[in-house]
Motif scaffolding. Sequence first.
Motif, PDB file in Angstrom:
ATOM      1  N   THR A   1      45.147  23.173  36.900  1.00  0.00           N
ATOM      2  CA  THR A   1      45.365  24.620  36.898  1.00  0.00           C
ATOM      3  C   THR A   1      44.382  25.244  37.868  1.00  0.00           C
ATOM      4  O   THR A   1      43.176  25.061  37.739  1.00  0.00           O
ATOM      5  CB  THR A   1      45.138  25.209  35.491  1.00  0.00           C
ATOM      6  OG1 THR A   1      45.983  24.537  34.575  1.00  0.00           O
ATOM      7  CG2 THR A   1      45.448  26.674  35.458  1.00  0.00           C
ATOM      8  N   SER A   2      44.891  25.982  38.819  1.00  0.00           N
ATOM      9  CA  SER A   2      44.013  26.628  39.776  1.00  0.00           C
ATOM     10  C   SER A   2      43.459  27.919  39.190  1.00  0.00           C
ATOM     11  O   SER A   2      43.907  28.401  38.145  1.00  0.00           O
ATOM     12  CB  SER A   2      44.764  26.924  41.071  1.00  0.00           C
ATOM     13  OG  SER A   2      45.870  27.758  40.803  1.00  0.00           O
ATOM     14  N   THR A   3      42.490  28.497  39.862  1.00  0.00           N
ATOM     15  CA  THR A   3      41.949  29.790  39.450  1.00  0.00           C
ATOM     16  C   THR A   3      43.054  30.825  39.537  1.00  0.00           C
ATOM     17  O   THR A   3      43.812  30.872  40.514  1.00  0.00           O
ATOM     18  CB  THR A   3      40.773  30.183  40.363  1.00  0.00           C
ATOM     19  OG1 THR A   3      39.752  29.190  40.230  1.00  0.00           O
ATOM     20  CG2 THR A   3      40.217  31.540  40.001  1.00  0.00           C
ATOM     21  N   LEU A   4      43.179  31.646  38.513  1.00  0.00           N
ATOM     22  CA  LEU A   4      44.209  32.688  38.472  1.00  0.00           C
ATOM     23  C   LEU A   4      43.585  33.999  38.925  1.00  0.00           C
ATOM     24  O   LEU A   4      42.665  34.504  38.279  1.00  0.00           O
ATOM     25  CB  LEU A   4      44.772  32.815  37.054  1.00  0.00           C
ATOM     26  CG  LEU A   4      45.413  31.550  36.490  1.00  0.00           C
ATOM     27  CD1 LEU A   4      45.797  31.750  35.030  1.00  0.00           C
ATOM     28  CD2 LEU A   4      46.623  31.155  37.308  1.00  0.00           C
ATOM     29  N   ALA A   5      44.073  34.538  40.037  1.00  0.00           N
ATOM     30  CA  ALA A   5      43.524  35.769  40.613  1.00  0.00           C
ATOM     31  C   ALA A   5      44.501  36.924  40.406  1.00  0.00           C
ATOM     32  O   ALA A   5      45.609  36.905  40.939  1.00  0.00           O
ATOM     33  CB  ALA A   5      43.237  35.573  42.094  1.00  0.00           C
ATOM     34  N   PHE A   6      44.087  37.916  39.624  1.00  0.00           N
ATOM     35  CA  PHE A   6      44.901  39.082  39.298  1.00  0.00           C
ATOM     36  C   PHE A   6      44.421  40.274  40.110  1.00  0.00           C
ATOM     37  O   PHE A   6      43.239  40.624  40.059  1.00  0.00           O
ATOM     38  CB  PHE A   6      44.791  39.415  37.802  1.00  0.00           C
ATOM     39  CG  PHE A   6      45.346  38.344  36.920  1.00  0.00           C
ATOM     40  CD1 PHE A   6      46.640  38.442  36.432  1.00  0.00           C
ATOM     41  CD2 PHE A   6      44.591  37.227  36.576  1.00  0.00           C
ATOM     42  CE1 PHE A   6      47.171  37.450  35.618  1.00  0.00           C
ATOM     43  CE2 PHE A   6      45.110  36.228  35.764  1.00  0.00           C
ATOM     44  CZ  PHE A   6      46.403  36.348  35.296  1.00  0.00           C
ATOM     45  N   GLY A   7      45.335  40.901  40.853  1.00  0.00           N
ATOM     46  CA  GLY A   7      45.013  42.101  41.613  1.00  0.00           C
ATOM     47  C   GLY A   7      45.117  43.323  40.718  1.00  0.00           C
ATOM     48  O   GLY A   7      46.091  43.485  39.983  1.00  0.00           O
ATOM     49  N   VAL A   8      44.103  44.197  40.778  1.00  0.00           N
ATOM     50  CA  VAL A   8      44.044  45.355  39.897  1.00  0.00           C
ATOM     51  C   VAL A   8      43.698  46.602  40.704  1.00  0.00           C
ATOM     52  O   VAL A   8      42.802  46.566  41.554  1.00  0.00           O
ATOM     53  CB  VAL A   8      42.986  45.147  38.783  1.00  0.00           C
ATOM     54  CG1 VAL A   8      42.990  46.294  37.794  1.00  0.00           C
ATOM     55  CG2 VAL A   8      43.209  43.819  38.063  1.00  0.00           C
ATOM     56  N   VAL A   9      44.382  47.700  40.439  1.00  0.00           N
ATOM     57  CA  VAL A   9      44.073  48.986  41.068  1.00  0.00           C
ATOM     58  C   VAL A   9      42.810  49.526  40.409  1.00  0.00           C
ATOM     59  O   VAL A   9      42.708  49.589  39.186  1.00  0.00           O
ATOM     60  CB  VAL A   9      45.234  49.994  40.888  1.00  0.00           C
ATOM     61  CG1 VAL A   9      44.857  51.362  41.423  1.00  0.00           C
ATOM     62  CG2 VAL A   9      46.484  49.485  41.567  1.00  0.00           C
ATOM     63  N   TYR A  10      41.844  49.917  41.214  1.00  0.00           N
ATOM     64  CA  TYR A  10      40.593  50.475  40.698  1.00  0.00           C
ATOM     65  C   TYR A  10      40.861  51.841  40.074  1.00  0.00           C
ATOM     66  O   TYR A  10      41.376  52.743  40.727  1.00  0.00           O
ATOM     67  CB  TYR A  10      39.586  50.617  41.836  1.00  0.00           C
ATOM     68  CG  TYR A  10      38.273  51.231  41.431  1.00  0.00           C
ATOM     69  CD1 TYR A  10      37.217  50.437  41.017  1.00  0.00           C
ATOM     70  CD2 TYR A  10      38.085  52.611  41.456  1.00  0.00           C
ATOM     71  CE1 TYR A  10      36.008  50.988  40.647  1.00  0.00           C
ATOM     72  CE2 TYR A  10      36.881  53.170  41.075  1.00  0.00           C
ATOM     73  CZ  TYR A  10      35.847  52.360  40.671  1.00  0.00           C
ATOM     74  OH  TYR A  10      34.658  52.914  40.296  1.00  0.00           O
TER      75      TYR A  10
END
Length: 163
Positions: A80-89
């Motif tokens: 399982t790779s690192t899960l990167a979630f994009g989030v609006v500041y």
Amino acid sequence: MKTKKSLLAFDLQRFAGATADASAGLAATGTTLAMSTDGTEFADIAGVKTIPDMGADPENIDVTDLSDTKKKSVPGIQNTSTLAFGVVYKGANFATALAHDGDNKQYKFKVTYPDGMTATFTGSYTVKVGNVAVNGAMDFTISIITSEGPDFTPAPSSASTGA
């Protein structure tokens, strides 16, 4: 004076708590990411705009020997790779995420898709502020190093029909 019921009136109770019908496909709108310290109460992380590929790929174990003319492999453990979630500041959501940034503690996470399917996993995370540009939205990334999962739970059968 007697009033007629409008034929266009909506019964909003029909839609309360309903999940999306995925029989013809599914739009991602409404997908959420939530976090928990103990796996019982999950709090939504506001402003998520991208969810990474979920799942794991098996490592390849080379079993080629000198009599083979082509390389042979068998599946090994899943990676399982690192899960990167994009989030609006949005200020508060960043402050909440930053409170546990890099503390190396294991948290429970749950992604819920519009039809009710879920993916749950455990991991520690870090927060990184995205690039800043003229006329661009501020954003940040929550990168979760998974220690368990992701494990999927299908949508309730009543929410999806067809194949």
